[in-house]
Enzyme design. Structure first.
Site, PDB file in Angstrom:
ATOM      1  N   TYR A 261       2.200  -5.025  10.797  1.00 21.90           N
ATOM      2  CA  TYR A 261       1.133  -5.885  10.305  1.00 21.90           C
ATOM      3  C   TYR A 261       1.339  -6.245   8.817  1.00 21.90           C
ATOM      4  CZ  TYR A 261      -3.073  -7.187   7.961  1.00 21.90           C
ATOM      5  OH  TYR A 261      -3.933  -7.844   7.130  1.00 21.90           O
TER       6      TYR A 261
ATOM      7  N   GLU B 109      -3.013  -5.692   0.539  1.00 18.08           N
ATOM      8  CA  GLU B 109      -2.855  -5.387   1.958  1.00 18.08           C
ATOM      9  C   GLU B 109      -2.812  -3.884   2.214  1.00 18.08           C
ATOM     10  OE1 GLU B 109      -3.264  -7.227   4.471  1.00 18.08           O
ATOM     11  OE2 GLU B 109      -3.382  -9.124   3.411  1.00 18.08           O
TER      12      GLU B 109
ATOM     13  N   ASP C 281      -4.651  -7.771  12.962  1.00 16.13           N
ATOM     14  CA  ASP C 281      -5.335  -6.514  12.644  1.00 16.13           C
ATOM     15  C   ASP C 281      -6.591  -6.464  13.515  1.00 16.13           C
ATOM     16  OD1 ASP C 281      -7.052  -8.337  11.516  1.00 16.13           O
ATOM     17  OD2 ASP C 281      -7.019  -7.470   9.492  1.00 16.13           O
TER      18      ASP C 281
HETATM   19  N1  ADE Z   1      -7.818  -7.645   5.461  1.00 15.82           N
HETATM   20  C1  ADE Z   1      -6.514  -7.427   5.327  1.00 15.82           C
HETATM   21  N2  ADE Z   1      -5.938  -8.382   4.602  1.00 15.82           N
HETATM   22  C2  ADE Z   1      -6.900  -9.238   4.251  1.00 15.82           C
HETATM   23  C3  ADE Z   1      -6.924 -10.434   3.502  1.00 15.82           C
HETATM   24  N3  ADE Z   1      -5.820 -10.928   2.959  1.00 15.82           N
HETATM   25  N4  ADE Z   1      -8.106 -11.041   3.367  1.00 15.82           N
HETATM   26  C4  ADE Z   1      -9.209 -10.520   3.936  1.00 15.82           C
HETATM   27  N5  ADE Z   1      -9.254  -9.426   4.642  1.00 15.82           N
HETATM   28  C5  ADE Z   1      -8.106  -8.773   4.806  1.00 15.82           C
END
Ligand code: ADE
Length: 339
Positions: free
Chosen positions: A118, A35, A136
């Protein structure tokens, strides 16, 4: 949002999602690192870095024990290096304050460096199965189209509506029961739809499990909702760096913590850091963008007067440059040394 709509997206996620390392072998640490990397970086770009980072720092303990330079070295090329510093500092705090276990609730997670609203919800839902909603950029686009919410992408007004919609959807999912609804899969299914189908331009509505229910599609507005951000004007940043050689070594200095760009990074010295150095010929010019800053870096030969090195300056052999120079700005700049 109805349970039928939620179930349709989860079915699509089950068959169409990308098989990503933090999805197939999740652990709190692995999800957290993913993340942080994905905050400003797309999945395809982040993947090779993620694999390399996890090989070098396979556990929170390994990360906490590593030097900052080692961690930055494994982040080199990804940009936004404050993320890597915060990640390491957070790992050390988890060791000292939480006995090495990443906390599962968003409030404790948000107390750690680099973790905001987030990321706290993402880690809590994906790694711990907690019912916390998130949004997001991808999720905001999906929900604003599905529900035809007004506002510019990234605006406070649209963000507030999107987060509210995400909370409502999470509550609706929760009432479906844990056999039919996993909060981490749900959050990732919204992200994944945004990344693969509900694209910013030319969305692939024919592939979307929600095509019949999408309010923007029904209104023919899937290409125009959400309204685009107002672009921030680019800022030109002229810089000069000196390439000071001593046989196979180059002189490096650390940028002051007060610099707006790349603060605290090891770098080629700027003339103001070497007031007694003589400037030689221009070796080349590097262009490099960081957010909206368009850096134009002139790289010149530099020659030191005899005497002690300026405070904080060090000689680094050519072989070890990569361990110090993290941003591709400097890596491009030192490539001029051979010419
Ligand atoms: N962008 C942020 N976290 C994500 C996730 N777990 N899978 C795909 N895109 C992402």
């Amino acid at each position: 949002m109805s349970s039928a709509e939620i179930a349709a997206l989860l079915r699509w996620y089950g068959t169409s999602r990308r098989r990503l390392p933090w999805r197939e072998r999740p652990s709190p640490y692995r999800v957290w690192v993913s993340e942080i990397m994905l905050q400003q970086t797309q999945v395809a770009t982040a993947l090779p870095y993620y694999r390399r980072f996890l090989r070098r720092f396979p556990s929170l303990r390994a990360l906490a024990r590593a030097s900052e330079r080692d961690v930055l070295g494994h982040w080199a090329g990804l940009g936004y290096y404050a993320r890597a510093r915060s990640l390491r500092r957070a790992a050390r705090e988890v060791l000292s304050r939480h006995r090495g276990r990443l906390p599962s609730d968003p409030d404790s997670l948000r107390g750690l460096p680099g973790i905001g609203r987030y990321t706290a919800a993402a880690v809590s839902s994906i790694a711990f199965g907690r019912h916390h909603a998130l949004a997001d950029g991808n999720v905001a686009r999906v929900l604003s189209r599905f529900l035809l919410l007004e506002g510019r992408a990234g605006s406070a007004r649209l963000d507030a509506r999107v987060w509210e919609a995400a909370h409502e959807a999470m509550a609706a999912g929760r009432s479906m029961g844990s056999a039919r609804f996993h909060p981490g899969d749900w959050n990732q299914s919204l992200m994944e739809l945004g990344a693969l189908v509900c694209l910013p331009q030319s969305p692939l509505c024919g592939d979307c499990p929600w095509i019949r229910r999408c309010a923007a599609f029904r209104a023919g507005k899937q290409e125009t909702v959400p309204a685009p951000k107002r672009a921030l004007a680019a800022v030109r940043v002229p810089m000069t760096a000196l390439l000071v050689r001593r046989s196979e070594e180059l002189l490096l200095t650390r940028r002051p913590g007060t610099e707006r760009l790349l603060s605290g990074h090891w770098a080629l010295p700027e003339p103001k850091q070497l007031p007694r150095a003589r400037r030689g010929r221009l070796l080349g010019t590097v262009r490099h963008s960081i957010t909206r800053h368009r850096i134009v870096l002139q790289v010149r030969e530099g020659f030191l007067e005899d005497g002690p090195l300026p405070a904080g300056a060090i000689w680094v052999s050519r072989k070890r440059l990569d361990a110090f120079l993290v941003s591709s700005l400097w890596r491009k700049a030192v490539a001029f040394r051979q010419r």
